[in-house]
Write a protein that holds these residues in place. Structure first.
Motif, mmCIF file in Angstrom:
data_model
loop_
_atom_site.group_PDB
_atom_site.id
_atom_site.type_symbol
_atom_site.label_atom_id
_atom_site.label_comp_id
_atom_site.label_asym_id
_atom_site.label_seq_id
_atom_site.Cartn_x
_atom_site.Cartn_y
_atom_site.Cartn_z
ATOM 1 N N ALA A 81 0.822 -1.205 0.000
ATOM 2 C CA ALA A 81 0.000 0.000 0.000
ATOM 3 C C ALA A 81 0.856 1.254 0.000
ATOM 4 C CB ALA A 81 -0.932 -0.014 1.212
ATOM 5 N N SER A 82 1.991 1.209 0.663
ATOM 6 C CA SER A 82 2.880 2.370 0.703
ATOM 7 C C SER A 82 3.387 2.709 -0.690
ATOM 8 C CB SER A 82 4.054 2.093 1.640
ATOM 9 O OG SER A 82 3.606 1.851 2.958
ATOM 10 N N ARG A 83 3.769 1.687 -1.447
ATOM 11 C CA ARG A 83 4.244 1.939 -2.811
ATOM 12 C C ARG A 83 3.113 2.469 -3.685
ATOM 13 N NH1 ARG A 83 7.026 -3.003 -2.014
ATOM 14 N NH2 ARG A 83 5.387 -4.113 -3.148
ATOM 15 N N LEU A 84 1.906 1.963 -3.471
ATOM 16 C CA LEU A 84 0.779 2.389 -4.304
ATOM 17 C C LEU A 84 0.413 3.842 -4.076
ATOM 18 C CD1 LEU A 84 -1.547 -0.754 -4.125
ATOM 19 C CD2 LEU A 84 -0.067 -0.029 -6.006
ATOM 20 N N VAL A 85 0.637 4.352 -2.875
ATOM 21 C CA VAL A 85 0.309 5.758 -2.608
ATOM 22 C C VAL A 85 1.478 6.686 -2.913
ATOM 23 C CG1 VAL A 85 -1.371 5.138 -0.841
ATOM 24 C CG2 VAL A 85 0.995 5.587 -0.168
ATOM 25 N N GLY A 86 2.565 6.151 -3.451
ATOM 26 C CA GLY A 86 3.663 6.992 -3.901
ATOM 27 C C GLY A 86 4.836 7.118 -2.957
ATOM 28 N N ILE A 87 4.854 6.347 -1.873
ATOM 29 C CA ILE A 87 6.000 6.394 -0.948
ATOM 30 C C ILE A 87 7.155 5.612 -1.554
ATOM 31 C CG2 ILE A 87 6.826 5.753 1.346
ATOM 32 C CD1 ILE A 87 3.988 6.074 2.376
ATOM 33 N N ARG A 88 8.322 6.215 -1.550
ATOM 34 C CA ARG A 88 9.513 5.545 -2.093
ATOM 35 C C ARG A 88 10.051 4.587 -1.029
ATOM 36 N NH1 ARG A 88 12.561 10.685 -5.067
ATOM 37 N NH2 ARG A 88 10.881 11.106 -6.567
ATOM 38 N N ALA A 89 9.427 3.429 -0.972
ATOM 39 C CA ALA A 89 9.716 2.473 0.095
ATOM 40 C C ALA A 89 11.148 1.967 0.019
ATOM 41 C CB ALA A 89 8.726 1.309 0.016
ATOM 42 N N MET A 90 11.644 1.664 -1.178
ATOM 43 C CA MET A 90 12.983 1.095 -1.298
ATOM 44 C C MET A 90 14.045 2.070 -0.803
ATOM 45 S SD MET A 90 12.989 -1.132 -4.835
ATOM 46 C CE MET A 90 12.571 0.279 -5.871
ATOM 47 N N ARG A 91 13.847 3.343 -1.093
ATOM 48 C CA ARG A 91 14.816 4.349 -0.639
ATOM 49 C C ARG A 91 14.806 4.461 0.879
ATOM 50 N NH1 ARG A 91 14.858 9.895 -3.867
ATOM 51 N NH2 ARG A 91 15.298 8.321 -5.479
ATOM 52 N N LEU A 92 13.627 4.404 1.483
ATOM 53 C CA LEU A 92 13.528 4.479 2.942
ATOM 54 C C LEU A 92 14.153 3.252 3.598
ATOM 55 C CD1 LEU A 92 9.930 5.899 3.485
ATOM 56 C CD2 LEU A 92 12.093 7.036 3.991
ATOM 57 N N VAL A 93 13.913 2.091 3.022
ATOM 58 C CA VAL A 93 14.485 0.862 3.578
ATOM 59 C C VAL A 93 16.006 0.917 3.523
ATOM 60 C CG1 VAL A 93 14.720 -1.623 3.213
ATOM 61 C CG2 VAL A 93 12.456 -0.553 3.087
ATOM 62 N N ALA A 94 16.552 1.345 2.406
ATOM 63 C CA ALA A 94 18.004 1.461 2.304
ATOM 64 C C ALA A 94 18.547 2.476 3.301
ATOM 65 C CB ALA A 94 18.395 1.855 0.877
ATOM 66 N N LEU A 95 17.796 3.551 3.519
ATOM 67 C CA LEU A 95 18.239 4.607 4.433
ATOM 68 C C LEU A 95 18.338 4.093 5.870
ATOM 69 C CD1 LEU A 95 18.904 7.627 4.875
ATOM 70 C CD2 LEU A 95 16.447 8.012 5.197
ATOM 71 N N VAL A 96 17.390 3.276 6.310
ATOM 72 C CA VAL A 96 17.426 2.823 7.702
ATOM 73 C C VAL A 96 18.590 1.864 7.935
ATOM 74 C CG1 VAL A 96 14.965 3.158 8.092
ATOM 75 C CG2 VAL A 96 15.771 0.951 7.257
ATOM 76 N N TYR A 97 19.001 1.105 6.920
ATOM 77 C CA TYR A 97 20.160 0.227 7.088
ATOM 78 C C TYR A 97 21.451 1.034 7.174
ATOM 79 C CZ TYR A 97 17.441 -4.022 6.471
ATOM 80 O OH TYR A 97 16.545 -5.027 6.652
ATOM 81 N N VAL A 98 21.511 2.134 6.453
ATOM 82 C CA VAL A 98 22.667 3.025 6.575
ATOM 83 C C VAL A 98 22.699 3.643 7.970
ATOM 84 C CG1 VAL A 98 23.715 5.160 5.723
ATOM 85 C CG2 VAL A 98 22.757 3.509 4.100
ATOM 86 N N PHE A 99 21.535 4.072 8.460
ATOM 87 C CA PHE A 99 21.469 4.648 9.792
ATOM 88 C C PHE A 99 21.858 3.618 10.856
ATOM 89 C CE2 PHE A 99 18.987 5.531 13.686
ATOM 90 C CZ PHE A 99 19.525 6.772 14.009
#
Length: 361
Positions: free
Chosen positions: A217-235
């Motif tokens: 649902a997040s991807r369908l509403v336009g949230i860039r989920a993959m970018r956020l997921v990659a960001l939390v692993y960097v953090f």
């Protein structure tokens, strides 16, 4: 005899996800008074604060940082098993750079060592993020790869030896004091505060919870989920690297084999104890901090009580199980339901007994 109804304020407090972790932490702290009467005493000596509670915060600072990064990863529905290896790699790179420098005590050398460690952590976080978000590898498998390979890399950096250094500026990170407090406590507090501001004062926290709660649902509403997921692993990798700098600077040495060993398990426990679900979605940074302090207080209590070292892990396991059960709403509901059934059964038998007595009379 009727009991007074619970006030709305009391119900709100007991239903808070921070209530039970705070209660457990308070019980553990108070239990130490039976073995150490001056457990809560804090002394100021040579401009530095000393005391058991200060030590808990001091030695728990690396775990707080690692657990902080783990919280955001779990919020997205993932897991990061590589944080322990990142702790070892960061400490090994920093100590190696300082040991090979012409002036180990210079600020330039220390800043260079910190920059190398944090920069490498970013690369490690990006590698995890790409494997999970882009390639589609399951988080537990992707981070398990770095967990195994990273520990070997840390031992390669140290050549299988313990690198010892002498650098007063570097020692400040994990073992020094600033404004009467251990610098590690202040550093972890700043990172926690910055994370709270980023996730609760902006839309970032809501986006992370959306990705973890329902990624499709997040991807369908336009949230860039993959970018956020990659960001939390960097953090998460950055938090682990900071913890590695604390650990190595506190002992002025880097041990690629033992530094950060199994800290990923303690971090996951801290997140769970804090009330964050491993299924992803809503998370609690305050609960994670309390969970990390519970684990550190538990370790301190074990040594204070004098429990044999060979049974320490078993003792911690039983306590963690008990805490998880206490926090579980389903478990508490079952206990309350059974107690209610028992009371109702007792209430039904009394009239029957009374009636029989009356008939017999």
């Amino acid at each position: 005899m009727t009991t007074a109804p619970t006030t709305p304020w009391a119900r709100a407090v007991t239903r808070s996800r921070l209530f039970w972790p705070a209660v457990v932490l308070a019980v553990l702290l108070l239990a130490n008074l039976a073995f150490t009467p001056d457990f809560f005493a804090v002394h100021l000596k040579d401009g530095h604060l000393y005391g058991s509670t200060v030590d808990i915060l001091h030695f728990g600072a690396p775990l707080i940082l690692v657990s902080l990064g783990m919280t955001l990863v779990i919020a997205t529905g993932g897991i990061d098993l590589s944080v322990g290896s990142t702790v070892a790699i960061a400490g090994a790179l920093a100590c190696q750079h300082i040991s090979e420098a012409a002036d180990p005590a210079s600020l330039g050398t220390v800043f260079g060592a910190v920059g190398i460690a944090l920069g490498t952590a970013v690369l490690l976080g990006v590698a995890n993020g790409v494997l999970v978000a882009r390639v589609g590898v399951q988080p537990i498998i992707a981070t398990l790869i770095l967990m195994v390979a990273g520990r070997g890399l840390a031992q390669l950096i140290t050549d299988g030896q313990i690198i010892t250094i002498t650098s007063e500026p570097y020692q400040l990170i994990g073992g020094g004091y600033w404004l009467t407090m251990p610098f590690a406590i202040l550093l972890s507090a700043v990172v926690v505060l910055a994370t709270v501001l980023l996730t609760r004062s902006t839309a970032l926290g809501l986006l992370l919870e959306s990705v973890g709660g329902n990624p499709v649902a997040s991807r369908l509403v336009g949230i860039r989920a993959m970018r956020l997921v990659a960001l939390v692993y960097v953090f998460s990798a950055l938090c682990a690297a900071l913890a590695g700098l604390m650990v190595s600077s506190n002992v002025s040495a880097a041990d690629g084999n033992n530094a950060g060993l199994w800290i990923e398990l303690d971090a996951i426990l801290a997140v769970v104890l804090g009330g964050t679900s491993l299924n992803g979605g809503r998370f609690s940074i305050g609960g994670t901090v309390l969970g990390a302090l519970i684990i550190q207080t538990l370790s301190t209590t074990v040594y204070t009580v004098g429990i044999p070292p060979e049974t320490t892990l078993v003792f911690k396991a039983f306590v963690v199980i008990a805490v998880c059960l206490i926090q579980s709403p389903n478990f508490r509901a079952k206990v309350a339901r059974r107690g209610g059934v028992g009371r109702r059964s007792g209430a039904r038998t009394n009239p029957v007994t009374t009636t029989n007595r009356e008939v017999g009379a």
